[in-house]
Write a protein that holds these residues in place. Structure first.
Motif, PDB file in Angstrom:
ATOM      1  N   ASP A 107       0.796  -1.202   0.100  1.00 27.26           N
ATOM      2  CA  ASP A 107      -0.020   0.126  -0.090  1.00 27.26           C
ATOM      3  C   ASP A 107       0.950   1.167  -0.016  1.00 27.26           C
ATOM      4  O   ASP A 107       2.128   1.101  -0.007  1.00 27.26           O
ATOM      5  CB  ASP A 107      -0.969   0.065   1.306  1.00 27.26           C
ATOM      6  N   LEU A 108       0.194   2.442  -0.124  1.00 28.54           N
ATOM      7  CA  LEU A 108       1.110   3.636  -0.288  1.00 28.54           C
ATOM      8  C   LEU A 108       2.011   4.136   0.991  1.00 28.54           C
ATOM      9  O   LEU A 108       2.615   4.701   1.012  1.00 28.54           O
ATOM     10  CB  LEU A 108       0.243   4.810  -0.677  1.00 28.54           C
ATOM     11  N   THR A 109       1.467   3.272   2.129  1.00 26.88           N
ATOM     12  CA  THR A 109       2.313   3.682   3.471  1.00 26.88           C
ATOM     13  C   THR A 109       3.525   2.752   3.350  1.00 26.88           C
ATOM     14  O   THR A 109       4.250   2.792   4.456  1.00 26.88           O
ATOM     15  CB  THR A 109       1.339   3.226   4.663  1.00 26.88           C
ATOM     16  N   GLY A 110       3.599   2.058   2.487  1.00 22.71           N
ATOM     17  CA  GLY A 110       4.705   1.077   2.422  1.00 22.71           C
ATOM     18  C   GLY A 110       4.593  -0.443   3.011  1.00 22.71           C
ATOM     19  O   GLY A 110       5.634  -1.047   3.311  1.00 22.71           O
ATOM     20  N   THR A 111       3.563  -0.713   3.575  1.00 22.72           N
ATOM     21  CA  THR A 111       3.301  -1.875   4.254  1.00 22.72           C
ATOM     22  C   THR A 111       2.909  -2.841   3.255  1.00 22.72           C
ATOM     23  O   THR A 111       1.929  -2.868   2.777  1.00 22.72           O
ATOM     24  CB  THR A 111       2.047  -1.591   5.333  1.00 22.72           C
ATOM     25  N   PRO A 112       3.599  -3.976   3.284  1.00 23.28           N
ATOM     26  CA  PRO A 112       3.180  -5.167   2.578  1.00 23.28           C
ATOM     27  C   PRO A 112       2.028  -6.018   3.151  1.00 23.28           C
ATOM     28  O   PRO A 112       2.101  -6.094   4.297  1.00 23.28           O
ATOM     29  CB  PRO A 112       4.466  -5.966   2.198  1.00 23.28           C
ATOM     30  N   GLN A 113       1.207  -6.494   2.289  1.00 27.77           N
ATOM     31  CA  GLN A 113       0.153  -7.505   2.715  1.00 27.77           C
ATOM     32  C   GLN A 113       0.103  -8.586   2.132  1.00 27.77           C
ATOM     33  O   GLN A 113       0.187  -8.742   0.651  1.00 27.77           O
ATOM     34  CB  GLN A 113      -1.183  -6.564   2.488  1.00 27.77           C
ATOM     35  N   PRO A 114      -0.138  -9.822   2.805  1.00 27.98           N
ATOM     36  CA  PRO A 114       0.049 -10.847   2.168  1.00 27.98           C
ATOM     37  C   PRO A 114      -1.162 -10.986   0.916  1.00 27.98           C
ATOM     38  O   PRO A 114      -2.271 -10.701   1.499  1.00 27.98           O
ATOM     39  CB  PRO A 114      -0.104 -11.886   3.241  1.00 27.98           C
ATOM     40  N   VAL A 115      -1.066 -11.782   0.154  1.00 28.71           N
ATOM     41  CA  VAL A 115      -1.983 -12.190  -1.124  1.00 28.71           C
ATOM     42  C   VAL A 115      -2.296 -13.518  -0.885  1.00 28.71           C
ATOM     43  O   VAL A 115      -3.617 -13.887  -1.284  1.00 28.71           O
ATOM     44  CB  VAL A 115      -1.767 -11.376  -2.310  1.00 28.71           C
ATOM     45  N   ASN A 116      -1.383 -14.487  -0.698  1.00 28.90           N
ATOM     46  CA  ASN A 116      -1.784 -15.894  -0.845  1.00 28.90           C
ATOM     47  C   ASN A 116      -1.270 -16.607   0.499  1.00 28.90           C
ATOM     48  O   ASN A 116      -0.596 -16.005   1.143  1.00 28.90           O
ATOM     49  CB  ASN A 116      -1.302 -16.278  -2.014  1.00 28.90           C
ATOM     50  N   ASP A 117      -1.535 -17.915   0.372  1.00 27.68           N
ATOM     51  CA  ASP A 117      -0.950 -18.839   1.490  1.00 27.68           C
ATOM     52  C   ASP A 117       0.481 -18.719   1.670  1.00 27.68           C
ATOM     53  O   ASP A 117       0.939 -18.691   2.733  1.00 27.68           O
ATOM     54  CB  ASP A 117      -1.677 -20.227   1.411  1.00 27.68           C
ATOM     55  N   PRO A 118       1.120 -18.848   0.556  1.00 30.05           N
ATOM     56  CA  PRO A 118       2.651 -18.855   0.815  1.00 30.05           C
ATOM     57  C   PRO A 118       3.122 -17.562   1.219  1.00 30.05           C
ATOM     58  O   PRO A 118       4.152 -17.532   2.082  1.00 30.05           O
ATOM     59  CB  PRO A 118       3.048 -18.917  -0.670  1.00 30.05           C
ATOM     60  N   ALA A 119       2.477 -16.438   1.170  1.00 31.28           N
ATOM     61  CA  ALA A 119       2.957 -15.216   1.757  1.00 31.28           C
ATOM     62  C   ALA A 119       2.669 -15.440   3.477  1.00 31.28           C
ATOM     63  O   ALA A 119       3.311 -14.736   4.066  1.00 31.28           O
ATOM     64  CB  ALA A 119       2.152 -14.041   0.909  1.00 31.28           C
ATOM     65  N   ASP A 120       1.482 -15.892   3.506  1.00 24.52           N
ATOM     66  CA  ASP A 120       1.109 -16.124   5.001  1.00 24.52           C
ATOM     67  C   ASP A 120       2.193 -16.909   5.695  1.00 24.52           C
ATOM     68  O   ASP A 120       2.425 -16.854   6.860  1.00 24.52           O
ATOM     69  CB  ASP A 120      -0.374 -16.717   5.393  1.00 24.52           C
ATOM     70  N   GLU A 121       2.588 -18.120   5.113  1.00 20.70           N
ATOM     71  CA  GLU A 121       3.491 -19.222   5.492  1.00 20.70           C
ATOM     72  C   GLU A 121       4.653 -18.162   5.988  1.00 20.70           C
ATOM     73  O   GLU A 121       5.634 -18.627   6.968  1.00 20.70           O
ATOM     74  CB  GLU A 121       3.792 -20.154   4.674  1.00 20.70           C
ATOM     75  N   LEU A 122       5.365 -17.363   4.912  1.00 21.54           N
ATOM     76  CA  LEU A 122       6.602 -16.719   4.903  1.00 21.54           C
ATOM     77  C   LEU A 122       6.426 -15.770   6.123  1.00 21.54           C
ATOM     78  O   LEU A 122       7.533 -15.693   6.969  1.00 21.54           O
ATOM     79  CB  LEU A 122       6.841 -15.851   3.550  1.00 21.54           C
ATOM     80  N   ILE A 123       5.277 -15.149   6.347  1.00 23.94           N
ATOM     81  CA  ILE A 123       5.153 -14.285   7.969  1.00 23.94           C
ATOM     82  C   ILE A 123       5.272 -15.066   9.148  1.00 23.94           C
ATOM     83  O   ILE A 123       6.015 -14.595   9.947  1.00 23.94           O
ATOM     84  CB  ILE A 123       3.893 -13.455   7.440  1.00 23.94           C
ATOM     85  N   ARG A 124       4.657 -16.294   8.892  1.00 24.84           N
ATOM     86  CA  ARG A 124       4.512 -17.200  10.047  1.00 24.84           C
ATOM     87  C   ARG A 124       6.138 -17.628  10.422  1.00 24.84           C
ATOM     88  O   ARG A 124       6.304 -17.596  11.596  1.00 24.84           O
ATOM     89  CB  ARG A 124       3.567 -18.320   9.537  1.00 24.84           C
ATOM     90  N   TYR A 125       6.848 -18.099   9.500  1.00 21.66           N
ATOM     91  CA  TYR A 125       8.123 -18.693   9.672  1.00 21.66           C
ATOM     92  C   TYR A 125       9.091 -17.873   9.438  1.00 21.66           C
ATOM     93  O   TYR A 125      10.271 -18.312   9.708  1.00 21.66           O
ATOM     94  CB  TYR A 125       8.095 -19.910   8.852  1.00 21.66           C
ATOM     95  N   GLY A 126       8.886 -16.969   8.513  1.00 23.78           N
ATOM     96  CA  GLY A 126      10.175 -16.199   8.128  1.00 23.78           C
ATOM     97  C   GLY A 126      11.180 -16.769   7.508  1.00 23.78           C
ATOM     98  O   GLY A 126      10.862 -17.606   6.693  1.00 23.78           O
TER      99      GLY A 126
END
Length: 123
Positions: free
Chosen positions: A100-119
């Motif tokens: 978004d224009l504030t520079g905050t990435p938002q996950p779009v799919n399950d692999p992105a959610d997993e990346l956030i969860r496990y880094g």
């Protein structure tokens, strides 16, 4: 960080990947034809700062770069993803984020959610 330029998008993605545990992620020396903007141990990322939806070819290119580097491929887009690009990313297990224009990435799919969860320590 507020997104004003393409460079801001790349910087925001770099900071986010560092927050996820990819401490040595840095800008590529020069953007390749395949568009990889960021590289680090175990990760390559492409950032699409345009106002058009990211296309299938761009998803496949970052995936190939990830294979070549034995790294996870991640994609950040300012305008989102074309339907076929999103479907292919899901099939290839590529984490997709929309900025978004504030520079905050938002996950779009399950692999992105997993990346956030496990880094960087993904299973």
């Amino acid at each position: 960080m507020t997104i004003r330029t393409a460079r801001d998008c790349v910087t925001a993605a770099q900071q986010y990947l560092k927050w996820l545990g990819y401490a040595d992620v840095a800008r590529a020396q020069e953007r390749t034809a395949a568009g990889v903007d960021l590289r680090g141990t175990g990760v390559v990322a492409q950032v699409d700062p345009t106002t058009r939806a990211t296309q299938l070819r761009e998803i496949e290119c970052v995936w190939l770069n990830g294979l070549n580097d034995s790294a996870i491929a991640v994609f950040f887009s300012l305008a989102g993803y074309a339907r076929d690009a999103r479907t292919r990313a899901d099939e290839l297990h590529i984490p997709l984020f929309v900025m978004d224009l504030t520079g905050t990435p938002q996950p779009v799919n399950d692999p992105a959610d997993e990346l956030i969860r496990y880094g960087a320590a993904q299973p």
